[in-house]
Design an enzyme around this catalytic site. Structure first.
Site, PDB file in Angstrom:
ATOM      1  N   HIS A  84       0.763  -1.294   0.215  1.00 36.81           N
ATOM      2  CA  HIS A  84      -0.069   0.064  -0.219  1.00 36.81           C
ATOM      3  C   HIS A  84       0.730   1.194  -0.261  1.00 36.81           C
ATOM      4  O   HIS A  84       0.319   2.437  -0.253  1.00 36.81           O
ATOM      5  CB  HIS A  84      -1.141  -0.059   1.094  1.00 36.81           C
ATOM      6  CG  HIS A  84      -0.553   0.307   2.631  1.00 36.81           C
ATOM      7  ND1 HIS A  84      -0.289  -0.713   3.290  1.00 36.81           N
ATOM      8  CD2 HIS A  84      -0.402   1.551   3.182  1.00 36.81           C
ATOM      9  CE1 HIS A  84      -0.027  -0.263   4.518  1.00 36.81           C
ATOM     10  NE2 HIS A  84       0.006   1.025   4.524  1.00 36.81           N
ATOM     11  N   ASP A 220       1.162  -7.687   2.441  1.00 36.66           N
ATOM     12  CA  ASP A 220       1.189  -6.217   1.949  1.00 36.66           C
ATOM     13  C   ASP A 220       2.664  -5.736   1.998  1.00 36.66           C
ATOM     14  O   ASP A 220       3.387  -5.228   2.998  1.00 36.66           O
ATOM     15  CB  ASP A 220       0.653  -5.490   3.114  1.00 36.66           C
ATOM     16  CG  ASP A 220       0.254  -4.021   2.841  1.00 36.66           C
ATOM     17  OD1 ASP A 220       0.862  -3.455   1.796  1.00 36.66           O
ATOM     18  OD2 ASP A 220      -0.456  -3.288   3.380  1.00 36.66           O
ATOM     19  N   SER A 654       3.923   2.332   8.326  1.00 35.74           N
ATOM     20  CA  SER A 654       3.594   1.548   7.269  1.00 35.74           C
ATOM     21  C   SER A 654       4.915   1.000   6.293  1.00 35.74           C
ATOM     22  O   SER A 654       5.819   2.038   5.917  1.00 35.74           O
ATOM     23  CB  SER A 654       2.680   1.879   6.054  1.00 35.74           C
ATOM     24  OG  SER A 654       1.332   1.765   6.767  1.00 35.74           O
TER      25      SER A 654
HETATM   26  N1  ARG Z   1      -4.469   0.405   7.320  1.00 31.31           N
HETATM   27  C1  ARG Z   1      -3.210   0.333   6.708  1.00 31.31           C
HETATM   28  C2  ARG Z   1      -2.392   1.560   7.105  1.00 31.31           C
HETATM   29  O1  ARG Z   1      -2.790   2.723   7.314  1.00 31.31           O
HETATM   30  C3  ARG Z   1      -3.518   0.332   5.064  1.00 31.31           C
HETATM   31  C4  ARG Z   1      -3.856  -0.714   4.608  1.00 31.31           C
HETATM   32  C5  ARG Z   1      -4.155  -0.444   3.114  1.00 31.31           C
HETATM   33  N2  ARG Z   1      -5.198  -1.610   2.747  1.00 31.31           N
HETATM   34  C6  ARG Z   1      -6.328  -1.164   2.219  1.00 31.31           C
HETATM   35  N3  ARG Z   1      -7.248  -2.210   2.506  1.00 31.31           N
HETATM   36  N4  ARG Z   1      -6.899   0.090   2.511  1.00 31.31           N
HETATM   37  O2  ARG Z   1      -1.345   1.489   7.147  1.00 31.31           O
END
Ligand code: ARG
Length: 721
Positions: A84, A220, A654
């Site tokens: 992501h 991811d 992330s």
């Molecule tokens: N919640 C994750 C973060 O903020 C991002 C995940 C991305 N995936 C998604 N399905 N939007 O780091």
């Protein structure tokens, strides 16, 4: 100021420590925190954690793309981050014939790598305490004067520590809400190339349904490479640039994790506000969060409807959609958890204790009489602000149109400067191309209609731009009828010069403020934004300055009140290390969540053809053959996909490396769990978990799914003896 620091460091060493909570500055760990890390299992020296003289862990960790974290994993500039985080670059490299977002991408040699224009990484060179260069000059100033003076001083320090010729940038961060100032010096590299990414069905498996939740089965990750000029220094993209030799890169352990294992996460947490007041919590749960969620809900539904229908629209909208969806779910969850855990009431209790302590202390005793007034003055306009940013400007056309306000005002200035106007128009032309590349007209028109309607219904009429809705009423009818706004938006989209290439070109050739003033998209966006900017933004600035100043004082008091408390500064998108353990948890009565999830669970969730739970055929084939290679978890006789730790991280982390006691990479952090979504404002020791993709799954995807053994060969693997 110096005293403040000494106090903190001194008492840190007396304080009781427990791991988990805390985003520590690698520079200022202090003896006790380091000792606690060792007690938890760490086998490295503090010099190995952070040093400016020798290569240390910090040298392997980078800011990736200005909002994520990445880490070096080979001596040839190879970098791991989240899927992501690479999402924009992967999408930008894709088209319908080469759909790397959908199908994945693997470079089997360096020549196949794809330059990612606009993507950069930043290495941290050093951190220095510059409190003495800033704080004394702020002593005794009013909130307003302090804010301006502080910005000036920070700009001076930044300049002093920066070296543009070497791509070295310094950024001062105000820590403990402006009670301490550290300068972070970075070196930026701009030639970054895409090396590999799994298909989206792996990299975003579970989509928004599973986002912010455990158990999670997402691969991811994505792979990039950083290049330098022939002399090893930062350089713009050039075909003959060479892979960067980082000062340090992380070896990778494929030994696997077990409950209680030491785990440390290095990276760039964006923001937290753990000393937010009860007033701030209430404003979030009552007004700002629900407003944002409702407005994003509309935008997401409109976009999704078109993305489902057309792969070209899907590619165009994917990055924007992902960003909007991510924090739509976050803020909805945050509200729910703040209410569920009674954070408002808990903050009130903390404040009552502070008020009692502050009695008779002139510096602190009036904080909580002043603070509610500051909130009361801003509260009536808080919703309006969200409705501008998330509503009116949620339509891409309006967002682009609003950027023309500056162009208009430059044109209207007495003795308008032709060079400035021209510069503004060129920028607008470039921005227009970007907007057209990234927007979908059908959904955007629907979003404009719906958000304009919502503003009418939900925002105090006294705050509306004068005359705007009256005109809609005259031309299109009942303001309580959604059809009115649909017809109006149709007319805006049909008639604006901003979407019409011929008319836009004519405007560029013969720029004229009147043409803008007559344009329906500009009338709309310009009208709402100017109304907000002139009447309400100054109130927001006033609120902000006072709120920040009281926040600084409050925290200064808190530190004095609880001298034994171990303190770490709120996240400010500066490098932090968090330490803890791989750890299971119980989300509710009678339910216990395991530390790992496996391929078995991926297959359980698999829904053929589904938008979020589909899988690549190759993956299913490999799983049927149980072809897990050296990455299999022998204990479980399965492939471990993700695991959880109790580390304290947040957005910005992330892509962060999860590192074992010996400094090896064991996973990439990519999310937080739903039960602890209030973590920006209140850390929950029992519930908070970081969700990490297991490095063995990452390597399995690269080798078995992608066939990119060339990437595996570059890594330094640490295996079971
Ligand atoms: N919640 C994750 C973060 O903020 C991002 C995940 C991305 N995936 C998604 N399905 N939007 O780091």
């Amino acid at each position: 100021m110096k005293q403040f620091l000494i106090t903190v460091v001194l008492f840190v060493s007396l304080g009781r420590t427990y791991a988990d909570e805390g985003m520590w500055l690698p520079l200022l760990l202090g003896k006790q925190v380091y000792a606690d890390m060792v007690k938890r299992g760490l086998k490295l020296s503090s010099e190995q954690l952070y040093s400016i003289n020798k290569a240390s862990l910090k040298d392997a960790i980078v800011i990736f793309g200005g909002g994520c974290t990445g880490e070096m994993v080979s001596n040839e500039g190879l970098l791991f981050t989240n899927h992501h985080c690479g999402y924009g670059a992967i999408t930008a490299a894709s088209d319908l014939q080469h759909n790397y977002l959908r199908d994945g991408f693997w470079a089997y040699d360096k020549k196949q790598e794809i330059p990612a224009a606009g993507l950069s990484v930043q290495f941290l060179l050093k951190i220095e305490d510059v409190t003495e260069e800033i704080a004394p000059a702020l002593e005794g100033l009013s909130a307003d004067d302090r804010s301006g003076k502080q910005s000036d001083l920070i700009a001076q320090v930044n300049e002093k520590y920066s070296d543009p010729l070497k791509n070295v940038q310094a950024r001062v961060s105000a820590l403990f809400k402006g009670n301490q100032f550290l300068v972070f010096v970075y070196q930026q590299y701009n030639d970054v190339r895409l090396v590999g990414a799994p298909p989206e069905s792996v990299g975003k498996f579970g989509g928004d349904t599973d986002n912010w939740e455990w158990p999670r089965h997402t691969g991811d990750f994505s792979v990039f490479r950083v290049y330098a000029g022939p002399n090893g220094e930062p350089a713009a993209y050039a075909a003959d640039n060479i892979p960067l030799r980082p000062k340090h890169f992380l070896p990778i352990s494929i030994k696997g994790v077990k409950d209680g294992d030491y785990a440390m996460i290095y990276g760039y947490p964006g923001s937290t506000n753990r000393y937010e007041t009860s007033y701030g919590i209430k404003l979030a749960t009552d007004i700002t969060n629900p407003s944002l969620v409702n407005l994003r809900d509309i935008r997401l539904k409109a976009m999704f409807e078109e993305m489902k229908k057309d792969p070209a629209v899907k590619l165009r909208l994917a990055p924007m959609y992902a960003g909007v969806a991510n924090y739509w779910k976050f803020y909805d969850g945050e509200t729910k958890q703040l209410l569920k855990y009674h954070i408002y009431e808990k903050k009130q209790e903390e404040e009552a204790r502070f008020i009692q302590w502050a009695e008779g202390k002139p510096e602190f005793e009036n904080i909580f009489t002043a603070w509610p007034k500051v909130y009361d003055a801003w509260k009536p306009y808080a919703k309006h602000r969200v409705y501008i940013n998330e509503g009116i400007l949620g339509a891409s056309l309006a967002k682009f149109a609003a950027t023309l306000i500056k162009v208009e005002s430059d044109m209207l200035k007495q003795g308008a400067d032709a060079a400035i106007v021209k510069q503004g128009l060129e920028a607008a032309d470039a921005a227009r191309k970007k907007f057209k590349d990234g927007a979908d007209i059908i959904s955007d028109q629907r979003i404009m209609a719906a958000t304009c309607h919502m503003f009418y219904t939900d925002i105090d009429k006294a705050q509306h731009p004068v005359g705007f809705y009256e005109k809609i009423k005259t031309a299109y009818g009942d303001l309580n009828d959604a059809g009115t706004y649909k017809n109006w938006a149709l007319a805006v989209f049909s008639n604006t010069i901003l979407l019409n290439d011929a008319k836009w070109e004519a405007f560029m050739n013969k720029p004229d403020a009147v043409a803008l003033q007559n344009d329906p998209a500009y009338i709309y966006a310009g009208g709402f934004v100017k109304n907000y900017n002139t009447k309400y933004e100054p109130l927001f600035q006033r609120f902000n300055i006072r709120n920040n100043d009281l926040g600084r004082l409050y925290l200064k008091g808190v530190i004095q009140m609880d001298p034994k408390k171990k303190m770490y500064p709120d996240a400010t998108f500066t490098m932090r290390v968090s330490y803890g353990t791989v750890k299971s948890y119980s989300p509710r009565d009678a339910v216990k969540y395991d530390i790992v999830c496996t391929m078995k669970g991926v297959m359980e969730k698999y829904i053929p053809g589904d938008y979020e739970f589909d899988l690549p055929p190759k993956l299913i084939e490999l799983v049927k053959k149980k072809d897990f290679g050296q990455y299999i978890d022998k204990r479980l006789n399965d492939l471990v996909v993700c695991f959880i730790t109790n580390n304290d991280i947040t957005g910005g982390n992330s892509g962060s490396p999860v590192i074992d006691a010996n400094g090896n990479l064991i996973g990439l952090a990519f999310d937080g769990n739903y039960e602890a979504l209030s973590h920006k404002l209140a850390f929950d020791k029992d519930m908070n978990r970081s969700i990490c993709v297991d490095i063995r799954y990452v390597l399995w995807c690269i080798e078995k799914l992608g066939g990119a053994g060339n990437i595996i060969k570059e890594l330094k693997l640490v295996k079971q003896p």
